[in-house]
Enzyme design. Structure first.
Site, mmCIF file in Angstrom:
data_model
loop_
_atom_site.group_PDB
_atom_site.id
_atom_site.type_symbol
_atom_site.label_atom_id
_atom_site.label_comp_id
_atom_site.label_asym_id
_atom_site.label_seq_id
_atom_site.Cartn_x
_atom_site.Cartn_y
_atom_site.Cartn_z
ATOM 1 N N ASP A 132 3.868 9.736 -4.178
ATOM 2 C CA ASP A 132 3.968 8.631 -5.154
ATOM 3 C C ASP A 132 3.709 9.191 -6.542
ATOM 4 O O ASP A 132 3.139 10.282 -6.687
ATOM 5 C CB ASP A 132 2.953 7.517 -4.846
ATOM 6 C CG ASP A 132 3.100 6.329 -5.811
ATOM 7 O OD1 ASP A 132 4.247 5.939 -6.093
ATOM 8 O OD2 ASP A 132 2.079 5.815 -6.297
ATOM 9 N N SER A 133 4.123 8.428 -7.551
ATOM 10 C CA SER A 133 3.845 8.833 -8.929
ATOM 11 C C SER A 133 2.344 8.869 -9.186
ATOM 12 O O SER A 133 1.898 9.524 -10.117
ATOM 13 C CB SER A 133 4.496 7.841 -9.891
ATOM 14 O OG SER A 133 3.951 6.557 -9.662
ATOM 15 N N TYR A 143 6.090 6.183 -13.550
ATOM 16 C CA TYR A 143 7.509 6.545 -13.529
ATOM 17 C C TYR A 143 8.392 5.374 -13.992
ATOM 18 O O TYR A 143 9.523 5.592 -14.415
ATOM 19 C CB TYR A 143 7.951 6.895 -12.098
ATOM 20 C CG TYR A 143 7.627 8.292 -11.622
ATOM 21 C CD1 TYR A 143 6.690 9.097 -12.258
ATOM 22 C CD2 TYR A 143 8.276 8.816 -10.503
ATOM 23 C CE1 TYR A 143 6.405 10.376 -11.786
ATOM 24 C CE2 TYR A 143 8.006 10.093 -10.038
ATOM 25 C CZ TYR A 143 7.073 10.868 -10.677
ATOM 26 O OH TYR A 143 6.802 12.133 -10.215
ATOM 27 N N GLY A 144 7.845 4.162 -13.841
ATOM 28 C CA GLY A 144 8.674 2.967 -14.031
ATOM 29 C C GLY A 144 9.243 2.792 -15.419
ATOM 30 O O GLY A 144 10.159 1.997 -15.622
ATOM 31 N N CYS A 160 7.144 5.405 -3.073
ATOM 32 C CA CYS A 160 7.292 5.001 -4.470
ATOM 33 C C CYS A 160 8.668 4.352 -4.574
ATOM 34 O O CYS A 160 9.692 5.015 -4.360
ATOM 35 C CB CYS A 160 7.215 6.251 -5.356
ATOM 36 S SG CYS A 160 7.537 5.925 -7.100
ATOM 37 N N ASN A 161 8.676 3.058 -4.875
ATOM 38 C CA ASN A 161 9.962 2.347 -4.972
ATOM 39 C C ASN A 161 10.784 2.844 -6.133
ATOM 40 O O ASN A 161 12.008 2.875 -6.075
ATOM 41 C CB ASN A 161 9.718 0.857 -5.163
ATOM 42 C CG ASN A 161 9.139 0.237 -3.917
ATOM 43 O OD1 ASN A 161 9.862 -0.245 -3.066
ATOM 44 N ND2 ASN A 161 7.821 0.278 -3.800
ATOM 45 N N THR A 162 10.095 3.241 -7.198
ATOM 46 C CA THR A 162 10.817 3.678 -8.393
ATOM 47 C C THR A 162 11.601 4.950 -8.074
ATOM 48 O O THR A 162 12.781 5.064 -8.416
ATOM 49 C CB THR A 162 9.807 3.906 -9.542
ATOM 50 O OG1 THR A 162 9.019 2.714 -9.676
ATOM 51 C CG2 THR A 162 10.510 4.198 -10.838
ATOM 52 N N GLU A 182 -3.618 2.221 -12.510
ATOM 53 C CA GLU A 182 -3.972 3.651 -12.594
ATOM 54 C C GLU A 182 -5.257 3.842 -13.402
ATOM 55 O O GLU A 182 -6.057 4.721 -13.114
ATOM 56 C CB GLU A 182 -2.836 4.459 -13.248
ATOM 57 C CG GLU A 182 -1.619 4.689 -12.362
ATOM 58 C CD GLU A 182 -1.821 5.766 -11.289
ATOM 59 O OE1 GLU A 182 -2.334 6.844 -11.608
ATOM 60 O OE2 GLU A 182 -1.454 5.506 -10.125
ATOM 61 N N CYS A 216 6.660 -2.419 -5.377
ATOM 62 C CA CYS A 216 6.026 -1.245 -5.980
ATOM 63 C C CYS A 216 4.774 -1.004 -5.150
ATOM 64 O O CYS A 216 4.026 -1.955 -4.867
ATOM 65 C CB CYS A 216 5.655 -1.520 -7.434
ATOM 66 S SG CYS A 216 4.557 -0.258 -8.145
ATOM 67 N N THR A 217 4.564 0.230 -4.740
ATOM 68 C CA THR A 217 3.464 0.478 -3.809
ATOM 69 C C THR A 217 2.087 0.348 -4.463
ATOM 70 O O THR A 217 1.076 0.346 -3.760
ATOM 71 C CB THR A 217 3.612 1.862 -3.143
ATOM 72 O OG1 THR A 217 3.780 2.849 -4.164
ATOM 73 C CG2 THR A 217 4.794 1.884 -2.206
ATOM 74 N N HIS A 218 2.037 0.222 -5.785
ATOM 75 C CA HIS A 218 0.757 -0.079 -6.425
ATOM 76 C C HIS A 218 0.363 -1.555 -6.214
ATOM 77 O O HIS A 218 -0.818 -1.884 -6.234
ATOM 78 C CB HIS A 218 0.820 0.161 -7.941
ATOM 79 C CG HIS A 218 0.738 1.604 -8.350
ATOM 80 N ND1 HIS A 218 1.743 2.501 -8.132
ATOM 81 C CD2 HIS A 218 -0.249 2.289 -8.990
ATOM 82 C CE1 HIS A 218 1.392 3.685 -8.622
ATOM 83 N NE2 HIS A 218 0.185 3.586 -9.143
HETATM 84 N N1 DGL Z 1 4.160 3.097 -6.918
HETATM 85 C C1 DGL Z 1 5.379 3.260 -7.648
HETATM 86 C C2 DGL Z 1 6.450 2.359 -7.117
HETATM 87 O O1 DGL Z 1 6.374 1.999 -5.948
HETATM 88 C C3 DGL Z 1 5.074 3.418 -9.013
HETATM 89 C C4 DGL Z 1 5.547 3.202 -10.131
HETATM 90 C C5 DGL Z 1 5.361 3.866 -11.439
HETATM 91 O O2 DGL Z 1 4.884 4.997 -11.479
HETATM 92 O O3 DGL Z 1 5.736 3.216 -12.405
HETATM 93 O O4 DGL Z 1 7.379 1.987 -7.783
#
Ligand code: DGL
Length: 270
Positions: A7-8, A39-40, A70-72, A162, A194-196
């Site tokens: 993940d990011s 990353y988004g 990470c969905n992004t 974060e 988003c996994t967050h």
């Molecule tokens: N957890 C990421 C996702 O699922 C993170 C996004 C990010 O870094 O913006 O999209």
């Protein structure tokens, strides 16, 4: 050869937690690219390059299979990686498909033509890059017809999580839910894309109300990974060591991770 989870930043820990509970005998190597999160707000090339670099590090750690938790990255980079970059003996899988299979009442890996499903109005909460990619709508259209999706780009939420600023994170969730409801007053289901966001799941549920089914990925990804490894047992290999790697400050990232998962997590420098 353990399985890699990328993940990011910290969000993929929600997936890591579920997969390691579901598959306690499999060693997992987690890679958080905290230095480059979020990353988004990055463009697709940037996300692709960062995700490839992280995946290579996980291959070096003995993982033949890497889950992009990470969905992004799944939305902006996965297809390009699979088409032109992943070698024959390795696999990279994303987190979108298991979620959409659950939403559309399919068995894992069922690729039959799209059909009508019970849920008609779906709210998608995700990062700006995921929303922009329209990857969720594309994957959904392969499996279901007549589903109306309203997407809300949740700017700022990953940064707040974060940073461990949960008061700001809660305020952002509530305002993004309000903004979504102005566009779609009565969603039947909400996707935490988003996994967050599962770290804020109770706040999403509270703001959406009890009639909305909230789908988050962790347990769905765990079930689908268990099924995948049953069908492809050689992708586990014989590695024994679980590890947590970060491009950020290991001490700071370990503290946050320990706070989120409520168990001691120790990251080392990637
Ligand atoms: N957890 C990421 C996702 O699922 C993170 C996004 C990010 O870094 O913006 O999209």
């Amino acid at each position: 050869m353990a399985v890699g989870v990328f993940d990011s930043g910290l969000g993929g820990l929600t997936v890591l937690d579920a997969v390691s509970k579901r598959l306690p005998d499999v060693p997992f190597v987690y890679f958080g690219d905290n230095k480059h999160a979020p990353y988004g707000v990055r463009d697709a090339d940037d996300i692709y390059n960062l995700t490839c670099a992280a995946t290579e590090r996980l291959w070096d750690a003995g993982c033949n299979l890497v889950i992009l938790a990470c969905n992004t990255a799944s939305a902006a980079a996965l297809r390009r990686m699979q088409e032109s970059w992943v070698p024959r003996d390795k696999r990279v899988l994303g987190v979108f498909v298991p979620l959409i299979e659950a939403l559309t009442e399919r068995r894992w890996g069922d690729n039959s033509p799209p059909r009508e499903v019970a849920v008609k109005h779906v709210a998608l909460f995700a990062t700006p890059a995921t929303v922009r990619s329209r990857a969720f709508q594309r994957e959904l259209a392969f499996r279901a017809i007549g589903v109306d999706v309203e997407a809300q780009a949740c700017g700022g939420l990953v940064d707040a999580i974060e940073e461990g600023d949960m008061i700001l994170a809660e305020a952002l969730v509530r305002s993004h839910v309000d903004a979504l409801k102005r566009k779609m007053p009565e969603p039947q289901a909400a996707i935490l894309g988003c996994t967050h966001y599962p770290l804020m799941e109770e706040v999403f549920q509270d703001a959406l109300g009890p009639d909305v089914s909230v789908y988050s990925q962790a347990s769905l990804v765990a079930e689908s990974l268990a099924d995948y490894l049953k069908r492809h047992p050689t992708m586990i290999g014989s590695g024994t060591e679980s590890m947590f790697l970060t491009t950020g400050d290991p001490r700071r990232v370990s503290d946050r991770a320990t706070q989120f998962l409520r168990r001691k997590i120790t990251f080392t420098a990637a």
